[in-house]
Design a protein around this motif. Structure first.
Motif, PDB file in Angstrom:
ATOM      1  N   LYS A   8       0.827  -1.211   0.000  1.00 25.36           N
ATOM      2  CA  LYS A   8       0.000   0.000   0.000  1.00 25.36           C
ATOM      3  C   LYS A   8       0.860   1.259   0.000  1.00 25.36           C
ATOM      4  O   LYS A   8       0.561   2.227  -0.691  1.00 25.36           O
ATOM      5  N   GLN A   9       1.957   1.256   0.775  1.00 26.00           N
ATOM      6  CA  GLN A   9       2.837   2.421   0.820  1.00 26.00           C
ATOM      7  C   GLN A   9       3.529   2.635  -0.520  1.00 26.00           C
ATOM      8  O   GLN A   9       3.673   3.766  -0.989  1.00 26.00           O
ATOM      9  N   ALA A  11       2.408   1.719  -3.479  1.00 29.16           N
ATOM     10  CA  ALA A  11       1.408   2.185  -4.443  1.00 29.16           C
ATOM     11  C   ALA A  11       1.118   3.668  -4.229  1.00 29.16           C
ATOM     12  O   ALA A  11       1.001   4.434  -5.189  1.00 29.16           O
ATOM     13  N   GLU A  12       0.993   4.085  -2.971  1.00 26.17           N
ATOM     14  CA  GLU A  12       0.735   5.489  -2.673  1.00 26.17           C
ATOM     15  C   GLU A  12       1.895   6.376  -3.129  1.00 26.17           C
ATOM     16  O   GLU A  12       1.696   7.458  -3.681  1.00 26.17           O
ATOM     17  N   GLU A  13       3.126   5.908  -2.911  1.00 29.35           N
ATOM     18  CA  GLU A  13       4.303   6.668  -3.336  1.00 29.35           C
ATOM     19  C   GLU A  13       4.315   6.842  -4.846  1.00 29.35           C
ATOM     20  O   GLU A  13       4.600   7.913  -5.359  1.00 29.35           O
ATOM     21  N   ARG A  14       3.978   5.785  -5.559  1.00 28.38           N
ATOM     22  CA  ARG A  14       3.961   5.863  -7.024  1.00 28.38           C
ATOM     23  C   ARG A  14       2.874   6.817  -7.510  1.00 28.38           C
ATOM     24  O   ARG A  14       3.071   7.570  -8.442  1.00 28.38           O
ATOM     25  N   ARG A  15       1.710   6.785  -6.872  1.00 29.06           N
ATOM     26  CA  ARG A  15       0.614   7.680  -7.281  1.00 29.06           C
ATOM     27  C   ARG A  15       0.946   9.137  -7.007  1.00 29.06           C
ATOM     28  O   ARG A  15       0.508  10.029  -7.724  1.00 29.06           O
ATOM     29  N   SER A  16       1.721   9.379  -5.959  1.00 27.37           N
ATOM     30  CA  SER A  16       2.016  10.763  -5.589  1.00 27.37           C
ATOM     31  C   SER A  16       3.140  11.381  -6.426  1.00 27.37           C
ATOM     32  O   SER A  16       3.333  12.581  -6.396  1.00 27.37           O
ATOM     33  N   ARG A  17       3.873  10.566  -7.192  1.00 26.93           N
ATOM     34  CA  ARG A  17       4.933  11.109  -8.053  1.00 26.93           C
ATOM     35  C   ARG A  17       4.330  11.987  -9.138  1.00 26.93           C
ATOM     36  O   ARG A  17       3.275  11.702  -9.677  1.00 26.93           O
TER      37      ARG A  17
END
Length: 94
Positions: A8-9, A11-17
């Motif tokens: 989950k972390q 995936a969130e990091e990738r979405r926030s890029r």
């Protein structure tokens, strides 16, 4: 102790890029591999983001791109020095 991320972390990091801006309609992004002169016309070899290497004709007033610089290649257009059924040539811009 190393830093471990769960799925989950990650995936969130990738979405926030921040995503790069897409190329304008009718153009493709690429890297200039080299600029050459062929019978009084300047052409550039370009590695497109899709992985294809294409030859793009430079317009008369276009600045010559540096090797490894980012370029935009427009969709093929009919060339005056090619036969009507022989495809087209990409115009290049920085």
């Amino acid at each position: 102790m190393g830093v471990t991320l769960n799925i989950k972390q990650m995936a969130e990091e990738r979405r926030s890029r921040k995503q790069s801006e897409p190329a304008p309609a009718g153009t493709q992004r690429g890297k200039c591999l080299g600029v050459y002169s062929i019978s009084s016309r300047k052409v550039a070899r370009v590695l497109l983001a899709s992985g294809l290497v294409v030859t793009a004709y430079l317009t008369v007033n276009a600045p010559e791109p540096a090797v490894n610089s980012n370029v935009l290649v427009s969709a093929p257009v009919p060339c005056p020095d090619q036969p009507a059924n022989g495809g087209g040539c990409g115009l290049i811009a920085e």
